[in-house]
Scaffold this active site. Sequence first.
Site, mmCIF file in Angstrom:
data_model
loop_
_atom_site.group_PDB
_atom_site.id
_atom_site.type_symbol
_atom_site.label_atom_id
_atom_site.label_comp_id
_atom_site.label_asym_id
_atom_site.label_seq_id
_atom_site.Cartn_x
_atom_site.Cartn_y
_atom_site.Cartn_z
ATOM 1 N N ASP A 96 5.737 13.997 3.001
ATOM 2 C CA ASP A 96 6.724 13.255 3.772
ATOM 3 C C ASP A 96 7.998 13.083 2.946
ATOM 4 O OD1 ASP A 96 7.505 11.327 5.985
ATOM 5 O OD2 ASP A 96 7.517 9.965 4.268
ATOM 6 N N GLU A 144 8.302 18.359 4.000
ATOM 7 C CA GLU A 144 9.284 17.912 4.975
ATOM 8 C C GLU A 144 10.594 17.889 4.197
ATOM 9 O OE1 GLU A 144 10.016 14.324 8.191
ATOM 10 O OE2 GLU A 144 9.237 13.812 6.209
#
Length: 734
Positions: free
Chosen positions: A353, A389
């Site tokens: 993330d 990401e």
Amino acid sequence: MTDPAISPTGLGVWPGKAYPLGASYDGYGTNFAIFSEVAEKVELCLFDGQGNESRVELPEVDAFIWHVFLPGIQPGQRYGYRVYGPWDPAQGHRCNPNKLLLDPYAKAIEGVFDWDESVFGYPFGDPDIRNDADSAGHMPKCVVINPYFDWGTDRPPSREYADTVVYEAHVKGLTQTHPDVPDAMRGTYSGIAHPAIVEHLTSLGVTALELMPVHHFANDSTLISKGLSNYWGYNTIGFFAPDPKYASTLSPGGQVQEFKAMVRALHEAGIEVILDVVYNHTAEGNHLGPTLSLRGIDNRAYYRTVEDDRRYYMDYTGTGNTLNVRHPHALQLLMDSLRYWVTEMHVDGFRFDLASTLAREFYDVDRLSSFFELVQQDPTVSQVKLIAEPWDVGPGGYQVGNFPPQWTEWNGKYRDTVRDFWRSEPATLGEFASRITGSADLYEHSARRPVASVNFVTAHDGFTLRDLVSYSEKHNEANGEDNNDGERHNRSWNSGAEGPTDDPAVLAIRARQQRNFITTMLLSQGVPMISHGDELGRTQHGNNNAYCQDGPLSWVDWSDVDEDLLEFTRTASALRRNHPVFRRRRFFSGLPVRAQGSQAQPDIAWFRPDGSEMTDQDWGSGFGRAISVYLNGQGITDLSTRGERVVDDSFVLCYNAHDEPIDFSMPPAAFGASWALVLSTEPGRLPISAPVVPVQGIQTAVPVITGDPGPVVDAEKSLTVAGRALAVLQLKTD
């Protein structure tokens, strides 16, 4: 409370070892080790079943690692720490022995945060004063675990990236309403491992299940006060501990065994397990957040603070704090966590993330930061799937295409371009062509291959696929923020009516558009990722930010399944799996390849609908909203695992993003004499279906394409493709 020098077991206090960090049970007792550079004293706090606390002062410290071994301490023992040291927020120090702290290396955590004022380092309303209220009664407790688990013959599936189909899912959201999953297993790791879920995944050709965060996380107090919760779980406070909220067992530490059993079951079905991990921040928030773990252990070592005033935190995540990946012990925490999940929990990879945050050495994003250097040289972590990401919320944080060679990336440019193409945005044709062929412009310069691109149209963050074609505006009123949260520029189109409608024409467009997105994604070069429930027609009723919705709005509704869409997705996935031309390991060259007994043709060619090849002028003018592409099955330069050259059939794909039907002429005869329609997003056009049958190498059933081919189109003859539709034709070889 016992004397600090006396073990509660009565078996003595031994010095123990500084490594491994955390609580390590060896069959005779448990070693406890914790890092703190600023600590002046550290106490281990042991709790019995009634919550009574005993303290043991850690007698040894080596290189800032405080440690002790306690004979007789068994799995199931609850514990925490108290750290004595400086409390000077202006200098970034926040030690307070009145706060019970979670072990950063805890393998299991039990209980919930109730957000009493005592868990905060200051009295409410006066952040400059130290709060000495004891927080132990309002904190979860760490749990000593038994590391043994019978893995049997478990082996990682070790899927090649090119053969991978990722399915992003939420443990609870995917399983909570499934009628074949027993009530006690719904919403849990056991539910994921249930045959009904496993068979659904294999029927889609899924090879990797990417789970949204399962590391122990905290529910935000602000959401709880609104009757909501942090459903997505991007609020980690335990980097080694699977969250017990997703466990069906109530035994202390039992979530670890249940998680391992889930991984073993998925591996038996040939499915890898990828974890969505949040190593960029923790649940302790900004300077007004609670003191739960790292903040009270060694705040400046673990967090990036503002140099001019250390009481404040650098925030590249939008959550209040950022982990200090410049510090060796913070880096060690992340690397030890990654290795643990691979070696002990048998997971197959990670999706990071806001991964750009991990690349920030000082202020700017640096691709060669310490974290990425450590990953690259690590013999364990470097061998699993690493998915970034590739952005964060800080300046310069959008880094699509800039991660190191062994990494793959969520390709946000793919998502945006494909969405724009199918909603008929102008001047997207050239970029669309680049995206569906692997995004060489993003990845080839760094010696990466098409599989560096994880291609997705939807994910947990944003509209579901059904909502993408049903709403032009977000509808997030249920989140309690007056619809001000969530992305405003969604590149969505409601197909002619906002939200629910009975208009058959609008419904027909929506059905085609969903199939267009699925087919485009599955037949693009790179690694496709399906968001859970998209193949079923899942809706969140226009909510594009359901992070706080733990209920029917965000769960997959298994009672409302679009069976036609599900069958179509299985068919499109089977077409990808059966034909390596759709999952090449190298970029197209555009150079001629001579097939045996035929004229040399390029490995790829682009055509206007009239059958003439695209020119530079066509690309430069953003020619039309329709294009076809020829993929040469004889032009694959890959080698099989046995060193044999990979060959396949050739295909023509016709993309029509116009409102009206378009006649697509087939390529000249030199490319092939005749073409059979094998897939169309126009409903009812083909007799092809995807029956579920066993396939060698996967123990559960997966679909293969059977049935008679559709219409046959000779070279230079035309096929009419409906408005907003996609057709796939295969070269006839007999």
